[in-house]
Design an enzyme around this catalytic site. Structure first.
Site, PDB file in Angstrom:
ATOM      1  N   ASP A 237      41.013  66.508   6.788  1.00 14.72           N
ATOM      2  CA  ASP A 237      40.897  65.558   5.686  1.00 14.72           C
ATOM      3  C   ASP A 237      42.128  65.758   4.805  1.00 14.72           C
ATOM      4  O   ASP A 237      42.843  66.760   4.917  1.00 14.72           O
ATOM      5  CB  ASP A 237      39.590  65.748   4.896  1.00 14.72           C
ATOM      6  CG  ASP A 237      39.235  64.469   4.125  1.00 14.72           C
ATOM      7  OD1 ASP A 237      40.136  63.645   3.866  1.00 14.72           O
ATOM      8  OD2 ASP A 237      38.047  64.281   3.765  1.00 14.72           O
TER       9      ASP A 237
HETATM   10  C1  BGC Z   1      38.668  61.110   2.373  1.00 16.53           C
HETATM   11  C2  BGC Z   1      38.754  60.645   3.815  1.00 16.53           C
HETATM   12  C3  BGC Z   1      39.870  59.646   3.944  1.00 16.53           C
HETATM   13  C4  BGC Z   1      41.160  60.302   3.499  1.00 16.53           C
HETATM   14  C5  BGC Z   1      42.379  59.420   3.620  1.00 16.53           C
HETATM   15  C6  BGC Z   1      40.000  61.574   1.831  1.00 16.53           C
HETATM   16  O1  BGC Z   1      39.955  61.730   0.455  1.00 16.53           O
HETATM   17  O2  BGC Z   1      37.723  62.137   2.270  1.00 16.53           O
HETATM   18  O3  BGC Z   1      37.537  60.090   4.226  1.00 16.53           O
HETATM   19  O4  BGC Z   1      39.944  59.176   5.260  1.00 16.53           O
HETATM   20  O5  BGC Z   1      41.021  60.674   2.135  1.00 16.53           O
HETATM   21  O6  BGC Z   1      42.376  58.419   2.665  1.00 16.53           O
END
Ligand code: BGC
Length: 696
Positions: A237
């Site tokens: 993540d």
């Molecule tokens: C989220 C993810 C997301 C990623 C990219 C993170 O803050 O938890 O689900 O895909 O950001 O935007």
């Protein structure tokens, strides 16, 4: 090419790369992109959020949208809405739309679907997730992923694992027993990867038993690679990696983050240095790069045979509409108040901010730039046409919008344990807004009471100020004093039709007994408002069923009354396997509306049920008849109930379902294969978890 040959080919190519080139491929070189190796024709890997459509383009190194006009897309219903359809075919079709649009926008990896279990109704990202039930989640996520990947785009199932809250999401350490982990939180991931064949998976922010998920030896090596034999790509993540050695030596393949110091990411220069100094073996990088190259080959990124995709096609909007129609859940319909007859509607009053609200542009990383979004009010106008006079009263208003221009919220959220802070200014503005709300309420109630309207509809609920990444709700109360408004409306106009939109349940006890009707509409995509209106006015017979328990209050949920939520630095999942209806049914805690509940404008009778043996499998058969006057769809659900329940076993668990469409007076025998039927189990067949019609 079989998997061994694919791996061999990827390994051969990997060997041609320099260490620097390999390092470039395992970390973000832009916010949503890695580095390619031009001299060998290896392209960068381009990623995009998210579950409800392909997110707009961002600058490579700033959380600023580029602001072009070519990144408007089909806004798809949220995963909770999809789950409410209980329709595997639609899941595949919606996945295919997402995949085709991702490819159409030139993406390689779509950061979806989110398949975390809804442990508490308060989790801010519940709208992105399917269900509280691992079986339902898996059975819809699998075809969804297969649909996405038809288009030579990788699905990235997220967030692995036990990522069930936003509060302290970057650091919270989940304490969970092995049984709960294995039976509730991991099965949907297992099926998504094995059955669904998801090419990539995203590690979660949180810790599990002391280890950050993206560096976890237990989750990534022991479970994912060794037990499940997963050879796809593990992506972190954004900002979930904290240590160079731990991440490099873990089974994580790509580190992504939210800051623009790409070369300083743990798996960038710091790793390069440690390898050069002999502290970390280069082979760990080779393994990661080999898997990334295998992914690229699976996506046909190097052989010129890749599908092109497209976006914003009419057929995509049609799919979104079909999902939206089947997602609407008719929770209550006393006195057969619904549907309303369009021909009797000369004057209609619509009350509530959500009638007019646009939701696609909110929610966190699930936000998208929708080509358009039909609001419920527009849908009502569209269905009724110009001969009906539709009056709109706002009735309530939202709080002041979050700080304008805070486009960098995703980066900012990382400075605050992953939680968005509420500013003092917002609090001050709240006071002023209370006064305004009172005026709006009085105006709406006065209008509803005037007796000139053939129907009064209230459209309220939640929006992405509550259902949002970065925050959890503190309770299930309807925001913006909507309870007071609904109570008043039901006093002056008892047949007011109540419609709520949102991604998670709300408390209803102040007014639910007085309301004859309640329709639940989710965030239902580009055509959501049209679908809702079609249901209200009888053009579509509702067939959605709740994919989660609608509790009376959040303390009726096991995460709150047995376990902890949101906890502090640690959060204990003391409730174990008793999540959602598994708790409420076992310990006789009545929900407001139970798991699997959803009414229709027709009635179905379950006439007879039996079990047939097909080779080694047991197939539950049930004769179902449409005994009403309208064509409609029913989801027949099968629960297994152990006859001699062990202490740690729920009284019943969903193990099968099928959705059928029947004309008036038509009958059919539905067949529901069971993966496993233990001898000492009662088979319960029903229309919901608490409306069991046959027992075997
Ligand atoms: C989220 C993810 C997301 C990623 C990219 C993170 O803050 O938890 O689900 O895909 O950001 O935007």
């Amino acid at each position: 090419m079989n998997q061994t040959e694919l791996k061999e080919k990827a390994r051969e190519l990997m060997k041609k790369l320099t260490l620097e080139e390999k390092i470039g491929m395992i970390h973000g070189a832009a916010l949503f992109q890695t580095k390619g190796v031009e001299r060998l024709g290896i392209l960068p890997l381009k990623m995009s959020d998210g579950p409800m459509g392909i997110r707009q383009e961002f600058e490579p190194n700033r959380w600023m949208t580029v602001g072009y006009s070519d990144d408007y897309v089909t806004y798809l219903p949220c995963n909770s809405a999809l789950a409410a359809t209980w329709n595997r075919t639609l899941a595949r079709e919606m996945g295919s739309v997402l995949g085709e649009e991702a490819r159409g926008r030139g993406k390689d990896v779509i950061l979806a679907p989110g398949i975390n279990i809804k442990r508490s109704p308060l989790c801010g990202r519940n709208f992105e997730y399917f269900s509280e039930d691992p079986f339902l989640t898996a059975k819809l996520a699998v075809p969804f992923i297969q649909g996405v990947q038809l288009w030579d785009v990788a699905a990235c199932v997220k967030h692995f694992a036990v990522n069930n809250q936003e509060t302290e999401r970057l650091w919270v350490d989940v304490e969970i027993d092995e049984e709960a982990l294995r039976t509730i939180y991991l099965p949907a991931f297992y099926e998504a990867l094995k059955e669904g064949g998801a090419y990539t998976v995203m590690g979660a922010y949180n810790k599990v038993r002391g280890e950050h998920c993206c560096q976890s030896d237990y989750l990534l090596r022991q479970i994912l690679r060794e037990e499940w034999q997963y050879d796809g790509v593990v992506i972190s993540d954004w900002g979930a990696v904290h240590d160079t050695r731990l991440s490099a030596e873990s089974e994580l393949d790509i580190e992504m983050s939210v800051t623009d110091d790409f070369d300083e990411y743990c798996m960038a220069n710091p790793l390069l240095k440690k390898i050069r100094e002999g502290e970390i073996r280069e082979e760990v990088v080779d393994e990661k790069v080999t898997r990334i190259l295998m992914l690229m080959m699976r996506l046909h990124m190097m052989d010129g045979k890749r599908k092109a995709g497209t976006y914003n096609s009419a057929s995509h909007r049609e799919t979104a509409l079909r999902v939206a129609r089947e997602s609407v859940v008719l929770l209550k319909n006393d006195k057969g108040r619904l549907p309303l007859s369009p021909e009797k509607m000369k004057r209609v009053l619509v009350i509530g901010d959500n009638a007019e609200a646009i939701h696609s542009c909110g929610g966190g990383s699930a936000e998208i730039k929708a080509l358009y979004e039909i609001s419920p009010l527009m849908g009502i106008h569209m269905v009724l046409g110009g001969n009906t006079d539709v009056t709109f009263c706002r009735g309530y208003c939202r709080d002041a919008a979050r700080a304008e221009g805070d486009l960098n919220w995703q980066a900012a959220s990382l400075e605050n344990g992953g939680t968005i802070a509420v500013s003092e200014k917002e609090n001050r503005e709240k006071q002023e807004i209370c006064t305004l709300r009172q005026q709006l309420r009085e105006e709406a109630v006065r209008e509803a009471a005037n007796g000139e309207y053939d129907a009064v509809l209230f459209v309220g609920g939640l929006n992405h100020d509550q259902d949002s990444e970065g925050n959890d709700r503190s309770d299930m109360k309807l925001p913006y004093e909507q309870d007071a408004l609904i109570c008043r409306l039901l006093e002056v106009r008892p047949d007011t039709v109540i419609v709520l939109n949102g991604g998670s349940p709300v408390e209803m006890n102040e007014w639910i007994d007085q309301a004859d009707t309640l329709v639940w509409g989710w965030y239902a995509g580009i055509e959501g408002g049209r679908a809702l209106a079609e249901v209200l006015f009888g053009l579509v017979n509702p067939s959605g069923k709740l994919p989660e328990t609608f509790y009376k209050k959040h303390t009726d949920c096991s995460a709150h009354c047995i376990g902890e939520f949101p906890g502090g630095k640690t959060v204990s999942y003391k409730e174990g396997v008793f999540v959602g209806y598994r708790y409420n049914d076992t310990f006789a805690v009545a929900p407001q509306f139970c798991f699997g509940h959803g009414l229709s404008y027709t009635d179905f009778s379950y006439e007879e049920a039996w079990i047939a043996k097909e080779e080694e499998k047991s197939v539950v058969c049930c004769r179902v008849a449409n005994i009403g006057e309208r064509e409609g769809m029913e989801t027949v659900q099968v629960y297994l109930a152990p006859k001699h329940r062990k202490e740690n076993q729920p009284v019943q668990e969903l193990k099968g379902f099928v959705k059928v469409e029947l004309k008036p007076k038509e009958k059919t025998v539905v067949q529901i294969p069971l993966e496993n039927l233990p001898n000492d189990c009662e088979v319960r067949i029903g229309s919901s978890s608490r409306d069991i019609r046959c027992r075997l």
